[in-house]
Structures are given as structure tokens and as C-alpha cells.
Design a protein around this motif. Structure first.
Motif, PDB file in Angstrom:
ATOM      1  N   PRO A 148       0.658  -1.244   0.065  1.00 18.14           N
ATOM      2  CA  PRO A 148       0.009  -0.044  -0.095  1.00 18.14           C
ATOM      3  C   PRO A 148       0.685   1.399   0.032  1.00 18.14           C
ATOM      4  CG  PRO A 148      -0.149  -1.107   2.319  1.00 18.14           C
ATOM      5  CD  PRO A 148       0.361  -2.245   1.098  1.00 18.14           C
ATOM      6  N   GLU A 149       2.038   1.310   0.603  1.00 17.40           N
ATOM      7  CA  GLU A 149       2.911   2.365   0.538  1.00 17.40           C
ATOM      8  C   GLU A 149       3.751   2.501  -0.664  1.00 17.40           C
ATOM      9  OE1 GLU A 149       5.307  -0.863   2.809  1.00 17.40           O
ATOM     10  OE2 GLU A 149       3.262  -0.021   2.745  1.00 17.40           O
ATOM     11  N   ARG A 150       3.535   1.635  -1.524  1.00 12.96           N
ATOM     12  CA  ARG A 150       4.380   1.630  -2.789  1.00 12.96           C
ATOM     13  C   ARG A 150       3.727   2.574  -3.712  1.00 12.96           C
ATOM     14  NH1 ARG A 150       7.910  -0.798  -1.221  1.00 12.96           N
ATOM     15  NH2 ARG A 150       7.207  -2.953  -1.589  1.00 12.96           N
ATOM     16  N   SER A 151       4.569   3.806  -4.230  1.00 14.04           N
ATOM     17  CA  SER A 151       3.859   4.593  -5.277  1.00 14.04           C
ATOM     18  C   SER A 151       4.110   4.272  -6.551  1.00 14.04           C
ATOM     19  CB  SER A 151       4.491   6.118  -4.962  1.00 14.04           C
ATOM     20  OG  SER A 151       5.844   5.853  -5.384  1.00 14.04           O
ATOM     21  N   ASP A 152       3.223   4.753  -7.380  1.00 10.05           N
ATOM     22  CA  ASP A 152       3.339   4.325  -8.915  1.00 10.05           C
ATOM     23  C   ASP A 152       4.736   4.487  -9.535  1.00 10.05           C
ATOM     24  OD1 ASP A 152       0.618   4.049  -8.978  1.00 10.05           O
ATOM     25  OD2 ASP A 152       0.173   6.208  -9.682  1.00 10.05           O
ATOM     26  N   ASP A 153       5.852   5.585  -9.074  1.00  8.61           N
ATOM     27  CA  ASP A 153       6.879   5.747  -9.575  1.00  8.61           C
ATOM     28  C   ASP A 153       7.711   4.519  -9.130  1.00  8.61           C
ATOM     29  OD1 ASP A 153       5.866   7.826 -10.908  1.00  8.61           O
ATOM     30  OD2 ASP A 153       6.794   9.515  -9.620  1.00  8.61           O
ATOM     31  N   GLU A 154       7.512   4.384  -7.785  1.00  9.09           N
ATOM     32  CA  GLU A 154       8.436   3.288  -7.284  1.00  9.09           C
ATOM     33  C   GLU A 154       8.030   1.847  -7.759  1.00  9.09           C
ATOM     34  OE1 GLU A 154       9.077   4.852  -2.692  1.00  9.09           O
ATOM     35  OE2 GLU A 154       7.366   3.630  -3.341  1.00  9.09           O
ATOM     36  N   ILE A 155       6.704   1.589  -8.202  1.00 11.17           N
ATOM     37  CA  ILE A 155       6.278   0.110  -9.045  1.00 11.17           C
ATOM     38  C   ILE A 155       6.909   0.325 -10.344  1.00 11.17           C
ATOM     39  CG2 ILE A 155       4.561  -1.049  -9.829  1.00 11.17           C
ATOM     40  CD1 ILE A 155       2.783  -0.089  -7.614  1.00 11.17           C
ATOM     41  N   ASP A 156       7.020   1.610 -10.897  1.00  7.33           N
ATOM     42  CA  ASP A 156       7.698   1.799 -12.408  1.00  7.33           C
ATOM     43  C   ASP A 156       9.148   1.374 -12.317  1.00  7.33           C
ATOM     44  OD1 ASP A 156       5.386   2.461 -13.468  1.00  7.33           O
ATOM     45  OD2 ASP A 156       6.195   4.782 -13.532  1.00  7.33           O
ATOM     46  N   GLN A 157       9.951   1.709 -11.135  1.00 10.22           N
ATOM     47  CA  GLN A 157      11.178   1.324 -10.893  1.00 10.22           C
ATOM     48  C   GLN A 157      11.569   0.075 -10.523  1.00 10.22           C
ATOM     49  OE1 GLN A 157      12.324   4.039  -7.836  1.00 10.22           O
ATOM     50  NE2 GLN A 157      11.874   6.079  -8.974  1.00 10.22           N
ATOM     51  N   LEU A 158      10.639  -0.515  -9.977  1.00  6.10           N
ATOM     52  CA  LEU A 158      10.866  -1.975  -9.822  1.00  6.10           C
ATOM     53  C   LEU A 158      10.683  -2.871 -11.067  1.00  6.10           C
ATOM     54  CD1 LEU A 158       9.029  -2.737  -6.340  1.00  6.10           C
ATOM     55  CD2 LEU A 158      11.239  -3.057  -6.835  1.00  6.10           C
ATOM     56  N   LEU A 159       9.639  -2.725 -11.595  1.00  7.64           N
ATOM     57  CA  LEU A 159       9.381  -3.105 -13.126  1.00  7.64           C
ATOM     58  C   LEU A 159      10.825  -2.920 -14.003  1.00  7.64           C
ATOM     59  CD1 LEU A 159       7.613  -4.941 -14.804  1.00  7.64           C
ATOM     60  CD2 LEU A 159       6.373  -2.651 -15.659  1.00  7.64           C
ATOM     61  N   LEU A 160      10.960  -1.850 -14.151  1.00  6.18           N
ATOM     62  CA  LEU A 160      12.141  -1.871 -15.107  1.00  6.18           C
ATOM     63  C   LEU A 160      13.346  -2.534 -14.401  1.00  6.18           C
ATOM     64  CD1 LEU A 160      13.780  -0.244 -17.198  1.00  6.18           C
ATOM     65  CD2 LEU A 160      14.081   1.867 -15.591  1.00  6.18           C
TER      66      LEU A 160
END
Length: 326
Positions: free
Chosen positions: A274-286
Motif C-alpha cells: 500500500p505504501e508503494r507509489s506508482d513511480d516506485e512500482i515503475d522502478q521495480l518493473l524496470l
């Protein structure tokens, strides 16, 4: 099969400016199996988190709004973030609709009672018995195999407090595995209750626990074997997992290891923290896409977001996104 993600978060819903792209609703995935070859194939729903509310509004525009709809709800486990959408699911209040609910059997409480309790006074204003639709409950064993029309369903146990189960759906050569919530299968065996004292990751395990974890892991690998798409709990980063290994969640690294060993084609990161921001998920995916490329692993990697629609069969094809309620 066609899938649409209606809720992709874990633990609790998190609406707000930092979760607009991936969404803030908890777990809910719609599976449509109808085709020109078999237009009567069933409609399935994986989990009933808060994403279920919006799916219900879409369903009311068709047969369910006329009281002629039938759907099957497969619940991984009955923690709040996987059932809290059900009291707000409009089709269950419409007479004539039929719902079949499946979840793991509990030793202490009947499945219907578990769902009814969250709507009981003083927690909610509308009792579960107010649902006008016909609702049937099926309690499953950890290794259940059954059929829903032409869809073959298999289950296996996961490593989570009070136990969750994973599902695999096979239909006309297409296959999806839904694996949430689970801890990895190396540091701790979560038999039933929540474990208050976290273990030290990497510490040796008793032989009996290690054997149970190995068998559980093998069950998950077999469930995912050759699947077109695996949807996997990746709530934690390795640092977060080291702090909370007893919470029953995995990291992208764990999911990738399982899915590659199983020879599955695609992986969707799911149950985002829940605390993971959209930008942080983008970074994990990349980060993990780059790692797969460097290692020469032919795995298609996605990060599930609300509205993501995919067609499954001979791999995964991402469909144009449309808001069905606009």
C-alpha cells in the motif's frame, strides 16, 4: 481467456495522488472465458477485494442487471483485503443472479459464516442475508481439483497466516495461475496463526519444517508449470521482507525464481504494497526487466494495474485499455 484487473493492492485500499496509475483498490481479477466456440463458458472472479465494487457496477449493465447472471468467485483466503468488496458488490442484491463462492475449508467456521460476519452488526448496516441473489458456498481442500463448466481448476496451499490457496485455471489451451498471498518457502513455515516473533532469514530450519516447505514450494511450481500467465504476490522488496518474513508475502525475486523454474511464459507482479507509489512500482518493473534481459531469461514481465486487460493463450497479449463504465 481474457483477464481484467480491478484491484491490485495488498493489505488495505490506498486512493490518492501517488496511486492513480496502478490503482489503490485491493485484490480482484475478472476472468472471461466466453468465445465464439463456447459462448456459454463461465465468468470467474479471483478474490473480492475493494476492486469488486467497481466490477459489480460494470456487471449490472448486462445480464446481472436483469437478474439473469451467473458468476463464480474464487477466494484465495478470507483476510479483509480479499473479501471487503463483497458487501458493496451490487449484483448480489439483485434477485435472480447466481453466485458460486469457493474458498479453503476452515476447521472452526463455515465459509458462509466467515463472509456474513463482516456484514454483521455493528460493523455494517446491511446484513449478509439481505443479498437477494442465490449464493452457494463450496469449501475446498488445499489440493482440490474440480471443473467449472469447461474450465479446469487446480489448487495448492500457500505459506500465509491462516493459510491461503493458489488457483490455476485451464481453458481451451490457455492457462493462468493466481498465487497470492504467500511468503517464500525457505525461512519460516506458517502453519496457521500469525507468528509474532519474526525468524532470522537464512537461519537453519527443523528438518520437518524444511520438508513441508519444500513440498509446498514444489506444489506451487507444479501449479505454475507452463502457464501462459502467473499472477504472483510481490508485496515486499528484499529489505522489507527481511524485516517482516512472518507476514506471508514475497518479493519479485521470489516470484521470478518460481515462475522461471516452472517454465511459465509471463509474470504479473501483484498485491503491491500500500505504501508503494506508482513511480516506485515503475522502478521495480524496470529493474527486474533489465535483470531478466541481462540473464537471458525469456520471461515477459508485467506490473498489474487497475484496468489492465490481457488476452491469455500462447502467451499474453495486452489489450487496449478501456474504461467499461465510461
Amino acid at each position: 481467456m481474457k483477464l481484467r484487473f480491478w484491484g491490485v493492492r495488498g493489505s488495505f485500499p490506498v486512493p490518492g495522488p501517488n496511486t492513480q496509475r496502478y490503482g489503490g483498490n485491493t485484490s480482484c481479477v475478472e476472468v472471461r472465458c466466453a468465445s465464439e466456440k463456447d459462448p456459454t463458458a463461465p465468468r470467474l472472479i479471483l478474490d473480492a477485494g475493494t476492486g469488486l465494487r467497481r466490477l459489480g457496477k460494470e456487471m449490472m449493465h448486462g445480464l446481472f442487471g436483469e437478474g439473469r447472471g451467473t458468476a463464480h468467485l474464487l477466494v484465495s483466503h478470507t483476510h479483509w483485503d480479499h473479501i471487503q468488496g463483497l458487501p458493496f458488490f451490487a449484483p448480489i442484491y439483485h434477485r435472480g443472479n447466481r453466485f458460486h463462492v469457493y474458498a479453503r475449508q476452515r476447521d472452526d467456521t463455515h465459509l458462509r459464516t466467515v463472509f456474513a460476519l463482516q456484514s454483521d452488526n455493528p460493523y455494517f448496516s446491511v446484513p449478509f442475508d439481505a443479498a437477494a441473489a442465490a449464493i452457494e458456498f463450496t469449501e475446498l481442500s488445499d489440493d482440490a481439483h474440480f471443473e467449472i463448466g469447461p474450465v479446469r481448476v487446480r489448487c495448492t496451499r500457500l505459506n500465509h497466516p491462516w493459510i491461503a490457496i493458489a488457483y490455476r485455471l485451464d481453458y481451451e489451451g490457455a492457462s493462468v495461475a493466481y498465487v497470492t498471498d504467500t511468503a517464500p518457502f525457505r525461512d519460516i513455515l506458517i502453519e496457521q496463526e500469525f507468528i509474532r516473533q519474526p525468524p532470522k532469514p537464512g537461519a537453519p530450519l527443523p528438518k520437518e519444517e524444511a520438508a513441508k516447505l519444500a513440498a509446498m514450494r514444489e506444489g506451487v511450481v507444479r501449479l505454475c508449470e507452463g502457464a501462459d500467465l502467473v499472477i504472483y504476490d510481490t508485496q515486499f522488496t528484499p529489505i522489507e521482507y527481511a524485516q517482516k518474513p512472518h507476514w506471508g508475502h514475497s518479493c519479485p525475486e521470489d516470484a521470478i525464481e518460481i515462475v522461471c523454474e516452472a517454465g511459465a511464459r509471463s509474470l504479473a507482479l501483484f498485491h503491491h504494497a500500500p505504501e508503494r507509489s506508482d513511480d516506485e512500482i515503475d522502478q521495480l518493473l524496470l529493474q527486474h526487466r533489465q535483470s531478466l534481459q541481462e540473464r537471458g531469461l525469456p520471461l515477459t514481465l508485467l506490473a498489474a494495474h487497475e484496468g489492465l486487460a490481457v488476452e491469455v493463450g500462447d502467451g499474453v497479449r495486452v489489450l487496449p485499455e478501456e474504461d467499461p463504465l465510461k
